[in-house]
Design a protein around this motif. Sequence first.
Motif, short mmCIF file in Angstrom:
data_model
loop_
_atom_site.label_atom_id
_atom_site.label_comp_id
_atom_site.label_asym_id
_atom_site.label_seq_id
_atom_site.Cartn_x
_atom_site.Cartn_y
_atom_site.Cartn_z
N MET A 168 2.62 8.85 -3.17
CA MET A 168 1.30 9.02 -2.61
C MET A 168 0.91 10.48 -2.70
SD MET A 168 1.42 6.29 0.44
CE MET A 168 3.19 6.17 0.60
N SER A 169 -0.29 10.72 -3.12
CA SER A 169 -0.68 12.05 -3.53
C SER A 169 -1.29 12.87 -2.40
CB SER A 169 -1.68 11.95 -4.67
OG SER A 169 -2.12 13.21 -5.04
N SER A 170 -0.79 14.08 -2.26
CA SER A 170 -1.42 15.08 -1.40
C SER A 170 -1.27 16.44 -2.06
CB SER A 170 -0.79 15.08 -0.01
OG SER A 170 0.57 15.42 -0.10
N GLU A 171 -0.92 16.43 -3.34
CA GLU A 171 -0.69 17.67 -4.09
C GLU A 171 -1.96 18.51 -4.12
OE1 GLU A 171 2.35 18.59 -5.14
OE2 GLU A 171 3.01 16.70 -4.24
N GLY A 172 -1.80 19.79 -3.83
CA GLY A 172 -2.92 20.71 -3.91
C GLY A 172 -3.90 20.60 -2.77
N HIS A 173 -3.61 19.82 -1.76
CA HIS A 173 -4.53 19.64 -0.64
C HIS A 173 -4.05 20.43 0.57
CE1 HIS A 173 -6.70 16.55 -2.74
NE2 HIS A 173 -5.64 15.79 -2.85
N ILE A 174 -5.00 20.83 1.40
CA ILE A 174 -4.68 21.42 2.69
C ILE A 174 -4.22 20.28 3.58
CG2 ILE A 174 -5.61 22.59 4.71
CD1 ILE A 174 -7.68 23.88 2.77
N LEU A 175 -3.05 20.40 4.18
CA LEU A 175 -2.49 19.32 4.99
C LEU A 175 -2.84 19.51 6.46
CD1 LEU A 175 1.05 19.03 3.36
CD2 LEU A 175 -1.01 17.69 2.86
N PRO A 176 -3.11 18.41 7.15
CA PRO A 176 -3.40 18.51 8.58
C PRO A 176 -2.16 18.90 9.37
CG PRO A 176 -3.39 16.21 7.86
CD PRO A 176 -3.22 17.05 6.65
N LYS A 177 -2.39 19.46 10.55
CA LYS A 177 -1.28 19.84 11.43
C LYS A 177 -0.85 18.67 12.31
CE LYS A 177 -2.53 24.67 11.39
NZ LYS A 177 -3.06 25.80 12.16
N LEU A 178 -1.72 17.68 12.46
CA LEU A 178 -1.39 16.47 13.22
C LEU A 178 -2.11 15.29 12.59
CD1 LEU A 178 -1.14 16.02 17.04
CD2 LEU A 178 -2.49 14.39 15.71
N ILE A 179 -1.38 14.20 12.40
CA ILE A 179 -1.96 12.95 11.91
C ILE A 179 -1.64 11.88 12.94
CG2 ILE A 179 -1.93 11.16 10.13
CD1 ILE A 179 -1.15 13.30 8.11
N ALA A 180 -2.69 11.18 13.39
CA ALA A 180 -2.51 10.11 14.38
C ALA A 180 -3.04 8.80 13.82
CB ALA A 180 -3.23 10.45 15.68
N PHE A 181 -2.37 7.73 14.23
CA PHE A 181 -2.74 6.38 13.78
C PHE A 181 -2.96 5.49 14.99
CE2 PHE A 181 0.17 8.18 10.64
CZ PHE A 181 -0.49 7.96 9.45
N ASP A 182 -4.00 4.68 14.92
CA ASP A 182 -4.16 3.57 15.82
C ASP A 182 -3.11 2.53 15.41
OD1 ASP A 182 -5.41 1.72 17.68
OD2 ASP A 182 -6.32 0.76 15.93
N LEU A 183 -2.82 1.56 16.26
CA LEU A 183 -1.85 0.51 15.92
C LEU A 183 -2.54 -0.78 15.50
CD1 LEU A 183 0.82 1.08 18.72
CD2 LEU A 183 0.94 1.75 16.32
#
Length: 184
Positions: A1-16
């Motif tokens: 799964m691609s995230s190359e070259g992107h600014i990454l978030p400091k927190l990722i949250a998911f609903d269930l």
Amino acid sequence: MSSEGHILPKLIAFDLDGTIWSPDMYMLWGGGSPFKVVGDGTEKLLDCSGATVRLLGVSGRVLHELRHDPKWANTVCAFASTTDEPSWADECLHKFRTTPDGEPLVACVDSSHIYKGNKQTHFRNMKKEYPHIEFCDMVFFDNQMDNISSVSRLGVHCVYCPDGITEQIWNEGLKSYSRSKQQA
């Protein structure tokens, strides 16, 4: 799964409910706990009445990546859910697996906010837990537009995922977050 070259978030949250799995826990009333693992636990569980709870899209794979890929080492992973049956959700998080030999979903997150309340409350509590992370450095995936609208008012980058975490939604969500940070 691609995230190359992107600014990454400091927190990722998911609903269930409707984001990580389906159906919503309230739809299992008349059944529910205890849940039984089917196969290797990467796709589905059965509740006590035989109803199926299934992981949506690539949610297990995404959680596994967030926990094990070094590029995510500085990103907090969290659940933010207002599910009607928090104890059932907790049981499912312990029984679903990210990969056939992988850990339970619950082991892939740093923080769980699973309780009744407005999703803004969940994010304000996460902000207290992680005061060094600003709302604008967070990404939230949810299948309900009312939650997306509410949480986005805090400045969180929200990603609508009506069919759960699909590869396309995951990649597009990361790209749109990165674009928004580059434009800021």
